[in-house]
Design a protein around this motif. Structure first.
Motif, mmCIF file in Angstrom:
data_model
loop_
_atom_site.group_PDB
_atom_site.id
_atom_site.type_symbol
_atom_site.label_atom_id
_atom_site.label_comp_id
_atom_site.label_asym_id
_atom_site.label_seq_id
_atom_site.Cartn_x
_atom_site.Cartn_y
_atom_site.Cartn_z
ATOM 1 N N VAL A 305 96.921 53.059 25.974
ATOM 2 C CA VAL A 305 95.974 54.176 26.036
ATOM 3 C C VAL A 305 95.091 54.117 24.805
ATOM 4 O O VAL A 305 95.579 53.960 23.688
ATOM 5 N N SER A 306 93.787 54.215 24.995
ATOM 6 C CA SER A 306 92.839 54.226 23.877
ATOM 7 C C SER A 306 92.163 55.593 23.818
ATOM 8 O O SER A 306 91.660 56.089 24.826
ATOM 9 N N ALA A 307 92.178 56.204 22.631
ATOM 10 C CA ALA A 307 91.625 57.550 22.492
ATOM 11 C C ALA A 307 90.926 57.672 21.141
ATOM 12 O O ALA A 307 91.582 57.820 20.110
ATOM 13 N N PRO A 308 89.587 57.596 21.103
ATOM 14 C CA PRO A 308 88.870 57.724 19.830
ATOM 15 C C PRO A 308 88.947 59.140 19.277
ATOM 16 O O PRO A 308 88.999 60.116 20.030
ATOM 17 N N GLU A 309 88.973 59.247 17.960
ATOM 18 C CA GLU A 309 88.993 60.554 17.301
ATOM 19 C C GLU A 309 87.658 61.275 17.510
ATOM 20 O O GLU A 309 86.606 60.634 17.517
ATOM 21 N N PRO A 310 87.678 62.605 17.684
ATOM 22 C CA PRO A 310 86.410 63.340 17.799
ATOM 23 C C PRO A 310 85.593 63.205 16.516
ATOM 24 O O PRO A 310 86.132 63.278 15.410
ATOM 25 N N ALA A 311 84.296 62.999 16.664
ATOM 26 C CA ALA A 311 83.445 62.690 15.510
ATOM 27 C C ALA A 311 83.421 63.819 14.489
ATOM 28 O O ALA A 311 83.357 63.571 13.280
ATOM 29 N N GLU A 312 83.488 65.077 14.943
ATOM 30 C CA GLU A 312 83.350 66.190 14.007
ATOM 31 C C GLU A 312 84.602 66.440 13.189
ATOM 32 O O GLU A 312 84.525 66.996 12.090
ATOM 33 N N CYS A 313 85.752 66.014 13.678
ATOM 34 C CA CYS A 313 87.004 66.273 12.980
ATOM 35 C C CYS A 313 87.181 65.296 11.819
ATOM 36 O O CYS A 313 87.112 64.080 11.999
ATOM 37 N N ARG A 314 87.419 65.827 10.627
ATOM 38 C CA ARG A 314 87.592 64.996 9.433
ATOM 39 C C ARG A 314 89.062 64.883 9.026
ATOM 40 O O ARG A 314 89.361 64.590 7.867
ATOM 41 N N SER A 315 89.974 65.141 9.963
ATOM 42 C CA SER A 315 91.391 65.167 9.592
ATOM 43 C C SER A 315 91.860 63.827 9.040
ATOM 44 O O SER A 315 92.762 63.782 8.202
ATOM 45 N N GLY A 316 91.253 62.721 9.478
ATOM 46 C CA GLY A 316 91.631 61.424 8.946
ATOM 47 C C GLY A 316 91.418 61.333 7.449
ATOM 48 O O GLY A 316 92.275 60.833 6.713
ATOM 49 N N LEU A 317 90.281 61.844 6.975
ATOM 50 C CA LEU A 317 90.005 61.844 5.537
ATOM 51 C C LEU A 317 90.937 62.783 4.792
ATOM 52 O O LEU A 317 91.359 62.499 3.662
ATOM 53 N N VAL A 318 91.274 63.914 5.428
ATOM 54 C CA VAL A 318 92.221 64.855 4.814
ATOM 55 C C VAL A 318 93.578 64.188 4.644
ATOM 56 O O VAL A 318 94.223 64.291 3.589
ATOM 57 N N LEU A 319 94.036 63.463 5.670
ATOM 58 C CA LEU A 319 95.339 62.814 5.618
ATOM 59 C C LEU A 319 95.381 61.681 4.601
ATOM 60 O O LEU A 319 96.450 61.346 4.092
ATOM 61 N N GLN A 320 94.233 61.091 4.294
ATOM 62 C CA GLN A 320 94.177 60.045 3.268
ATOM 63 C C GLN A 320 94.093 60.622 1.860
ATOM 64 O O GLN A 320 94.151 59.876 0.886
ATOM 65 N N GLY A 321 93.924 61.937 1.762
ATOM 66 C CA GLY A 321 93.718 62.547 0.454
ATOM 67 C C GLY A 321 92.303 62.379 -0.054
ATOM 68 O O GLY A 321 92.011 62.660 -1.218
ATOM 69 N N ALA A 322 91.385 61.934 0.814
ATOM 70 C CA ALA A 322 90.005 61.680 0.404
ATOM 71 C C ALA A 322 89.116 62.906 0.535
ATOM 72 O O ALA A 322 87.988 62.914 0.029
ATOM 73 N N LEU A 323 89.596 63.948 1.227
ATOM 74 C CA LEU A 323 88.788 65.142 1.445
ATOM 75 C C LEU A 323 89.686 66.368 1.388
ATOM 76 O O LEU A 323 90.695 66.437 2.093
ATOM 77 N N LYS A 324 89.319 67.333 0.547
ATOM 78 C CA LYS A 324 90.030 68.610 0.544
ATOM 79 C C LYS A 324 89.606 69.387 1.792
ATOM 80 O O LYS A 324 88.428 69.366 2.181
ATOM 81 N N PRO A 325 90.553 70.070 2.463
ATOM 82 C CA PRO A 325 90.212 70.736 3.726
ATOM 83 C C PRO A 325 89.011 71.663 3.649
ATOM 84 O O PRO A 325 88.186 71.694 4.560
ATOM 85 N N ASP A 326 88.889 72.425 2.560
ATOM 86 C CA ASP A 326 87.796 73.389 2.480
ATOM 87 C C ASP A 326 86.450 72.738 2.178
ATOM 88 O O ASP A 326 85.425 73.417 2.126
ATOM 89 N N ARG A 327 86.424 71.414 2.007
ATOM 90 C CA ARG A 327 85.153 70.688 1.849
ATOM 91 C C ARG A 327 84.624 70.167 3.191
ATOM 92 O O ARG A 327 83.533 69.606 3.240
ATOM 93 N N CYS A 328 85.416 70.329 4.240
ATOM 94 C CA CYS A 328 84.975 69.891 5.570
ATOM 95 C C CYS A 328 83.953 70.892 6.107
ATOM 96 O O CYS A 328 84.199 72.104 6.078
ATOM 97 N N PRO A 329 82.806 70.450 6.638
ATOM 98 C CA PRO A 329 81.778 71.380 7.128
ATOM 99 C C PRO A 329 82.264 72.299 8.246
ATOM 100 O O PRO A 329 81.750 73.411 8.401
ATOM 101 N N ALA A 330 83.269 71.858 9.017
ATOM 102 C CA ALA A 330 83.737 72.668 10.144
ATOM 103 C C ALA A 330 84.847 73.636 9.761
ATOM 104 O O ALA A 330 85.214 74.508 10.556
ATOM 105 N N PHE A 331 85.383 73.507 8.541
ATOM 106 C CA PHE A 331 86.544 74.299 8.142
ATOM 107 C C PHE A 331 86.243 75.796 8.177
ATOM 108 O O PHE A 331 85.261 76.271 7.595
ATOM 109 N N GLY A 332 87.097 76.535 8.885
ATOM 110 C CA GLY A 332 86.992 77.994 8.914
ATOM 111 C C GLY A 332 85.883 78.540 9.785
ATOM 112 O O GLY A 332 85.747 79.760 9.920
ATOM 113 N N THR A 333 85.082 77.637 10.378
ATOM 114 C CA THR A 333 83.998 78.090 11.257
ATOM 115 C C THR A 333 84.228 77.507 12.658
ATOM 116 O O THR A 333 84.744 78.178 13.542
#
Length: 364
Positions: A305-333
């Motif tokens: 099964v192949s399933a690409p990640e949704p473009a707007e979700c930055r969870s991959g960067l969060v899981l790498q420690g490369a992005l703090k959650p509250d720096r994501c443009p979609a966070f909380g909105t």
């Protein structure tokens, strides 16, 4: 209650932050590798108690969050089968697949059941011999022994209608992958106490030597975490790189050897994809040849099964420690616990959920 009072003692926490402030002479970046630690850090504001030279970044410490989309899609495909009962920990039910989640499958009539233990799924299989019962086995080494015991019991009982959809992962290879990344900023790790309760910490010792990085095993209460931070920073300031155990009340160097023996019997080490990190060699557990008959992927002929990640979700960067959650443009909105874009906003151990609960919602 003793440990709750002792390890949440404000005076002890204040003393530790004072020791940390007196110790630090330069900037350092530490990563906690467990979502339970992340939630405690946010809940008690531990990051705000530290000197500004000390930065905490959050790693792939949420087992639900690192489960790749394609595995969730396989669980959804099974849950839609009329002959199947899909059992899962509750955290997984609202994690989006590529199109829907398990909760929506349940609402549409699929037999999806939240259970507290894989052994509950074995019981359901005994009670429903005419149905195929599948347990969605996700998690780190912490929960893998219970899944192994479920397979062991099913084999002993001759339950031909029980199987596992396995997505278990191992922590040390993920830490190595982070350290090998070209943009790695991690200078010290707080290792996950519950994983080490099962596996011990001998696997971390080669990492500490090879990468010259301190690794400190900690628990989940404020004093545990601050004590681990202090030990880690002390090593960095002194130029040492060792594995230390701050969680001695629960963790032994050799870990839980009977649990490890059961894991070795039921599972084998395999390469496995992680959400946000890609395929990491030797980072997963798959069923051993002796237990291959309990593999739900083969039983239901799920294939690739192949399933690409949704473009707007930055969870991959969060899981790498490369992005703090509250720096994501979609966070909380556009991304909230009620309408999540990704797993890190759903899971009780997800970093985005921690930031939302303790930082965003508290000030909304």
């Amino acid at each position: 209650m003793k440990h709750l009072a002792e390890y949440r003692n404000p005076a002890t926490a204040k003393q530790l932050t004072g020791h940390i402030a007196a110790l630090v002479t330069r900037p350092w970046t530490l990563m906690e590798i467990c979502g339970g630690q992340t939630h405690s850090i946010m809940k008690y504001g531990l990051d705000r108690l530290l000197p500004e030279q000390v930065e905490l970044i959050h790693g792939p410490g949420c087992p639900v969050c690192v489960t790749p989309l394609e595995c969730i899609d396989k669980a959804i495909a099974i849950a839609q089968r009329p002959e199947a009962i899909l059992c899962s920990f509750g955290d997984m039910l609202r994690v989006p697949g590529s199109g829907r989640d398990l909760l929506s499958v349940k609402a549409a009539g699929g037999d999806v059941r939240a259970v507290y233990s894989p052994l509950d799924a074995v019981k359901i299989a005994r009670e429903n011999p005419q149905r195929q019962v599948v347990f969605f086995a996700v998690g780190f080494e912490t929960t893998a022994p219970a899944a192994a015991m479920a397979a062991f019991q099913a084999k002993q009982a001759g339950l031909a209608n029980f199987s596992l959809l396995v997505s278990h992962v191992r922590v040390p290879p993920a830490m190595e992958a982070l350290l090998d990344a070209p943009d790695n900023r991690v200078q010290g790790f707080l290792a996950a106490g519950h994983v080490c309760t099962v596996m011990g910490y001998t696997e971390y010792e080669p990492l500490a030597r090879r990468y010259k990085i301190p690794i400190v095993v900690t628990g989940f209460e404020p004093v545990d975490i601050l004590g681990g931070i202090h030990r880690c920073l002390k090593q960095l300031e002194e130029g040492r790189h060792e594995v230390e155990n701050e969680y001695r009340r629960s963790v032994r160097r050799e870990g839980n050897q009977p649990a490890q023996a059961l894991l070795a019997q039921v599972f084998r080490v395999i390469d496995r994809p992680w959400r946000g990190l890609g395929v990491i060699p030797a980072s997963g557990l798959g069923l051993s040849p002796e237990y291959a008959g309990f593999d739900a992927e083969n039983r239901f002929e799920l294939g690739t099964v192949s399933a690409p990640e949704p473009a707007e979700c930055r969870s991959g960067l969060v899981l790498q420690g490369a992005l703090k959650p509250d720096r994501c443009p979609a966070f909380g909105t556009r991304c909230t616990p009620e309408h999540p874009l990704g797993a890190t906003m759903v899971s009780s151990e997800g970093a985005c959920a921690a930031y939302y609960r303790y930082r965003h919602a508290a000030h909304a």
